[in-house]
Design an enzyme around this catalytic site. Structure first.
Site, PDB file in Angstrom:
ATOM      1  N   ASP A  88       2.153  12.780  14.897  1.00  0.00           N
ATOM      2  CA  ASP A  88       1.129  12.454  13.906  1.00  0.00           C
ATOM      3  C   ASP A  88       0.323  11.248  14.361  1.00  0.00           C
ATOM      4  O   ASP A  88       0.029  10.342  13.584  1.00  0.00           O
ATOM      5  CB  ASP A  88       1.767  12.198  12.542  1.00  0.00           C
TER       6      ASP A  88
ATOM      7  N   ALA B  91       4.833   7.695   1.587  1.00  0.00           N
ATOM      8  CA  ALA B  91       5.685   6.519   1.459  1.00  0.00           C
ATOM      9  C   ALA B  91       4.964   5.395   0.735  1.00  0.00           C
ATOM     10  O   ALA B  91       3.741   5.303   0.749  1.00  0.00           O
ATOM     11  CB  ALA B  91       6.134   6.044   2.832  1.00  0.00           C
TER      12      ALA B  91
ATOM     13  N   GLY C  13       0.836  -1.196   0.000  1.00  0.00           N
ATOM     14  CA  GLY C  13       0.000   0.000   0.000  1.00  0.00           C
ATOM     15  C   GLY C  13       0.866   1.239   0.000  1.00  0.00           C
ATOM     16  O   GLY C  13       2.093   1.173  -0.008  1.00  0.00           O
TER      17      GLY C  13
END
Length: 695
Positions: free
Chosen positions: A180, A69, A64
């Protein structure tokens, strides 16, 4: 009017325009990229990674893509161990600051060893591929679980969130702040083990997307108030974000949402939220108290360590009670706006930025320095004036520049975004127009050989053609991919200082001759299609309504704002009323739904008009210079004004309140534009730079 078609990037899953050829978030091409002297050609990413890492790792398949990234499943050859390989996309490897942070934070995260933090085995760079090898986990992230299955049982939520709180406590003791924390970064393995992901790239991804000044803004809905302000953050910011994750897990919703990123940021800073038990009565009172303490605006009043939060969850004891906010009063300042839920139909209600008086809300502050704020659209015979100084009570936050697109040698007279938001264009000195990549700030294309300095430009709806207006009156059509001139539509049209495409891209609207006459030209042939009624005075600004029915023009002599029928070229009406004392209408805009018109003029005001009746609805006053540029946000909730006073101001269309001041241009602002998703704002000014802003 139908909304612009959108889609999800197949790599990072962020929302982008349907016509996008390249994702503006992760930088990946969605089709074969154009080959230019600047960008060159790109090899297949998986092949490139596989070849570069072949000595150490065997790439099996792609798992994925996140926002910054690409993740592959691989096998570490010397140990035969399955790993997840996180690789930076090639479109980001030119950013030296990002690479430095990626590797520095990866090394720092690799020092962490905790059962609920993903383990990093290796990191480095090989043949231009920057990678991180970590433990391979199978499962689903918490956001996906909630989206597919609904709210998590409160008891199960404790079993998921308490270990993450402990993991954060461990990381904080080791001088690492995640920054995050969000539900999509909490992986729940097939065995039920919660694991905190993306240590090591949280800093890098945030910097690349949102700042180059050291200010890190994570995902707006999960940001702590101090993070939203751009202040230094510590462990307690992560705990606030984890409180948002807990709220989401047990209610299926986020505390603060909105169609516009700036609205979300404002809500995080100033609004309350719907109490969790109003959304899910099965949530125990003690858990609602835990959530409330996590989400306090003041970091000193929250849980101070991850261990403290974990203990509160596991013992079902939140500690000292804190007030539970209501939908009409929050824990922020009394001037904060009302938190909105849904509209009764399961849909989010319209975003509001400022609190309305009444309905049990705390009393609004008295107007200062001449501020006048209205809460509803004025009556037919009562146009309203909204004024605000930078230090007024209604002023909430000053936004900062994300990056400057440098290289223009003179004033920047025009700026715009590509339809997919991936690129920005600026027209200024050196008789050229420059195309920039928004994510990186890199110059991609230059349109040279303009007849003179560009003063206006527009991109076709498909992003394939550019029309420019030069100071000498030349109107030229360009091919975006090659930068080549396609044709010249008109010459010597000096009385019309603007040009634009029709919404279907089939026509270009501009001047014809030196008398202020307007003309529609066929894009495909360059032939004149429609000549507008004689205008006989200079026109400074032009725009089409989104449905293509109307044209709006601003005069450079009489101060008139005129509405035209696009198909016939006949003038429908002029807009004149009230405090309208302008001589020059420098800029005009239609709201996305076509109901309102916005104008900026030389009497230091922007004005909102009703298109159907021609009535003046309100004036936005507060600038100390000419209002040279105006724009609507993509959702139509905000009006943007740029001035020679070096300020860009954002106004609430419904209330007239001043929402933000963009303070950072070193000279007068000549041009402004919203990105298609409303995430960024461009400003072009006399300081020769193009500035990119975001909340």
């Amino acid at each position: 009017m139908s909304e612009e078609a959108r889609k999800r990037c197949p790599y990072c899953h962020e929302e982008i325009m349907a016509a996008a050829r390249k994702c503006k978030h992760c930088g990946e091409w969605l089709e074969d990229p154009p080959t230019t002297s600047t960008t060159g050609s790109f090899a297949n990413p998986e092949t490139m990674v596989s070849e570069a890492l072949s000595e150490q790792y065997e790439i099996e398949r792609e798992l994925g893509r996140g926002g910054m990234a690409i993740v592959y499943k691989g096998v570490q050859r010397n140990l035969g161990r399955a790993v997840a390989l996180k690789v930076l996309p090639q479109g980001m490897t030119h950013d030296k600051k990002l690479l430095e942070r990626f590797h520095r934070e990866a090394k720092s995260a690799a020092m962490l060893s905790h059962p609920h933090i993903v383990t990093i085995f290796d990191e480095g760079e090989t043949k231009g591929v920057h990678y991180m090898a970590m433990e391979y986990l199978t499962g689903r992230d918490l956001h996906e679980i909630v989206q597919e299955s609904g709210p998590v049982d409160p008891g199960e939520a404790v079993g998921l969130i308490a270990p993450i709180a402990s993991a954060l406590g461990y990381a904080h003791r080791n001088d690492t702040v995640h920054r995050d924390v969000k539900s999509s970064n909490v992986m729940v393995t097939d065995t039920g083990r919660p694991v905190l992901m993306d240590f090591g790239i949280a800093y890098a991804s945030s910097e690349s997307r949102l700042t180059q000044t050291g200010t890190v803004l994570g995902t707006p809905e999960y940001m702590s108030p101090e993070q939203a302000r751009g202040n230094e953050v510590d462990a307690r910011s992560d705990l606030y974000s984890l409180g948002v994750v807990l709220y989401e897990a047990v209610t299926g919703r986020l505390p603060h949402t909105g169609g516009h990123p700036m609205s979300v940021v404002y809500k995080v800073l100033h609004e309350s939220y719907t109490p969790p038990r109003q959304l899910n009565p099965d949530i125990p009172e003690w858990m609602e108290q835990v959530i409330a303490k996590c989400l306090l605006k003041d970091a000193d009043e929250r849980y101070q360590t991850g261990e403290e939060l974990a203990e509160a969850l596991e013992s079902e004891d939140p500690g000292e009670a804190v007030p539970i906010p209501t939908a009409s009063s929050g824990d922020g300042p009394a001037t904060g706006p009302v938190e909105l839920g849904d509209d009764g139909n399961g849909q989010p209600s319209k975003t509001q930025v400022f609190r309305n008086e009444g309905d049990g809300a705390p009393e609004a502050p008295a107007a200062q320095d001449g501020d006048v704020a209205t809460d509803t659209m004025p009556s037919d015979d009562d146009p309203q004036t909204s004024t605000a100084e930078p230090d007024a009570a209604t002023q909430r936050q000053r936004l900062r520049i994300v990056r400057s697109l440098e290289g223009s040698a003179d004033w920047v007279n025009a700026v715009t975004f590509s339809p997919d938001g991936q690129y920005a264009l600026s027209g200024g000195g050196q008789d050229n127009i420059k195309l920039w990549e928004v994510v990186t700030g890199n110059e991609v294309q230059v349109f040279n050989d303009l007849e003179s300095q560009p003063i206006s430009m527009a991109l076709s709806p498909d992003g394939e053609q550019l029309v420019s207006q030069s100071s000498s009156g030349g109107i030229q059509l360009w091919d975006v991919a090659s930068g080549d001139l396609v044709r010249t539509l008109a010459e010597g049209s000096e009385a019309v200082l603007a040009t634009t495409f029709s919404p279907d891209g089939k026509h270009v609207l501009s001047g014809n001759g030196n008398d202020g006459s307007l003309c529609l030209w066929e894009t495909a042939t360059g032939k004149e299609a429609v000549a507008f009624d004689d205008h006989m005075e200079a026109i400074f600004s032009l725009t089409f309504s989104a449905d293509g029915r109307y044209v709006l023009s601003g005069s450079g002599q009489s101060g008139k704002l005129s509405l035209w029928d696009a198909s016939s070229g006949a003038m429908i009406r002029t807009f004149e009323q009230g405090d309208w004392e302008a001589t020059y209408v420098f800029s005009v805009a239609f709201s996305p739904d076509g109901k309102y018109a916005l104008s900026g003029s030389d009497d230091m005001a922007a004005r909102l008009w009703d298109v159907e009746s021609g009535r003046l609805l309100r004036s936005f006053k507060g600038h100390s210079g000419l209002v040279i540029a105006v724009a609507f946000s993509p959702d139509g909730q905000f009006a943007l004004s740029g001035s020679s006073d070096m300020k860009v101001r954002l106004w609430n269309v419904d209330t007239g309140q001043l929402s933000y001041v963009f303070d950072g241009d070193a000279a007068g602002v000549n041009a402004i534009a919203f990105s298609p998703d409303g995430r960024y704002i461009l400003s072009g000014s006399k300081d020769s730079n193009v500035h990119l802003w975001t909340p």
